[in-house]
Design a protein around this motif. Sequence first.
Motif, short mmCIF file in Angstrom:
data_model
loop_
_atom_site.label_atom_id
_atom_site.label_comp_id
_atom_site.label_asym_id
_atom_site.label_seq_id
_atom_site.Cartn_x
_atom_site.Cartn_y
_atom_site.Cartn_z
N TYR A 23 0.82 -1.21 0.00
CA TYR A 23 0.00 0.00 0.00
C TYR A 23 0.86 1.27 0.00
N HIS A 24 0.34 2.31 -0.67
CA HIS A 24 0.93 3.64 -0.61
C HIS A 24 0.07 4.45 0.35
N GLU A 25 0.64 4.76 1.49
CA GLU A 25 -0.14 5.37 2.56
C GLU A 25 -0.81 6.66 2.13
N ALA A 26 -0.14 7.47 1.34
CA ALA A 26 -0.70 8.76 0.94
C ALA A 26 -1.95 8.61 0.09
N ARG A 27 -2.14 7.43 -0.53
CA ARG A 27 -3.31 7.22 -1.39
C ARG A 27 -4.50 6.64 -0.65
N HIS A 81 -3.68 2.19 7.01
CA HIS A 81 -2.62 1.44 6.34
C HIS A 81 -2.33 0.15 7.12
N ALA A 82 -2.21 0.28 8.42
CA ALA A 82 -1.92 -0.89 9.25
C ALA A 82 -3.06 -1.90 9.20
N TYR A 83 -4.29 -1.41 9.25
CA TYR A 83 -5.47 -2.29 9.18
C TYR A 83 -5.50 -3.02 7.84
N TYR A 84 -5.28 -2.28 6.76
CA TYR A 84 -5.30 -2.89 5.43
C TYR A 84 -4.21 -3.95 5.28
N ALA A 85 -3.03 -3.70 5.88
CA ALA A 85 -1.97 -4.70 5.84
C ALA A 85 -2.41 -5.97 6.54
#
Length: 492
Positions: free
Chosen positions: A251-255, A305-309
């Motif tokens: 993932y790209h966090e900024a997106r 981001h952490a949740y998506y990971a």
Amino acid sequence: MKWIVFGFATMIAFAAIGLTVNKSPQQQHSNVILICIDDLRPDLACYGNPLIQSPNLDRLAKRSAVFMRQYVTQPTCGASRYSLLTGRLPRNKVELTNEAIEKEIAGKPRGEKPETFIDNLRRSGYYTVGIGKISHSADGFVYKYEEPKSNVLELPHSWDEMLFDPGKWKTGWNAFFAYADGSNRQSKRAQVKPYENAEVDDEGYPDGLSAKIAVTKLRELSERRQPFFLSVGFFKPHLPFNAPRKYWDMYHEARIPLTQSSAIPDKVNPASLHQSAEFNGYKLGDEMASLEKPVSDAYARKLRHAYYAGVSYVDAQVGKVLDALTQLELDNNTIVIVWSDHGWHLGDHRVWGKHTIFDQALRSVLIVKTPEMKTGQVRHEIVSSIDIYPTLMDLCNVKAPAGLDGKSFSGMLGNGKSTNWDNVAYSYFKQGISVRTDRYRLTKYFRADKPTIELYDHKNDPHENHNIADKHPDIVQSINPVWAKGNTGLFN
């Protein structure tokens, strides 16, 4: 001699037919795999989130019924799983707690407790195996977070085998709150962050070990001449949001987009929400959450981001189980169900957690694959987690017990139309009862804090940002009889 040879040949032929019948999926009870995923909201590509990397669940969805509007009865782990397993709406306040299974089922003889569908399948000839968190306990046994593991099963009549590998964390509860170095939230006295990305492989966190056990056990089950029920309970994406770094790197966090519900809903008392106590229990978090103001956009993106990971990590573990099912040629006679015990507010309405009766906490994942299904379907009917019990009994040709509150949706699994389906789901928490209908959510609270009635129009307000109960008393009145059917006397 001629007749002896003929008789012998006939016996061989009938034996061959018998073997064929025994192996025929049409003549057997189907096997069942139930995969339970903790705190997974419907953030998957197959549920319409194109950012999420969930290739294995999406692959399953292409051959399954994906229920877009499935709701749990209670937005907390133990209580939600209690209703799933028993097919019942809550009738006392214990059934709203994480201790529901421990207090209502564990330690009680048959006949003095509700019979779970696993009990029923086992009594009907299934060999039953549990791995990980299926009831509330992380490993299926009753003990407190910081105690040694006990030998008391939460579901004493359900399992032929209850398995778990705690690895370097030593106990199931330590593993549930695991960090990659072998520590856990308890051992660190909560002096931990609510997220971690470590340079480890999949087995560097507990869900990887559970997937490994499941694959091994499937090989063993494939050799048994007995239908099996296998359930695997994965921990992620439950807090702490920890996953191997390779899943963060997807993932790209900024997106990553932020919530579309950044404020408390209009005309809603904060008592309907909560102060994210579980999330704030991770004392080294970058910021604390509160209803008074949202966390910063930068921190919200980091947490998402952490949740998506975590979602991508658990998706990979599910993929290992599904791949083993195919490789062992069990997929042609196995029902697969993927279910999550509730949703989660990822900053929605300033909440980081699940303990509300808003859609974000109640709507969860339900994917059902039967052996006959070769193509996928998207179902928009409203179903409840209590409907899974009678549906599973239908699919397994096992009689359901009397007294279930759920109803079977098995007729929807063959591209059938949902005839005589009432499209309602009831949920309970925070002194409130909520009903989701095709268009609306009506919630009533038994409390002093006003307002006690909330109405949301999902056609015009899908994120439940505007309580319109005072503007539309006519709609509230029209839904009242439906709401009243779900009033089990819990808060009277």
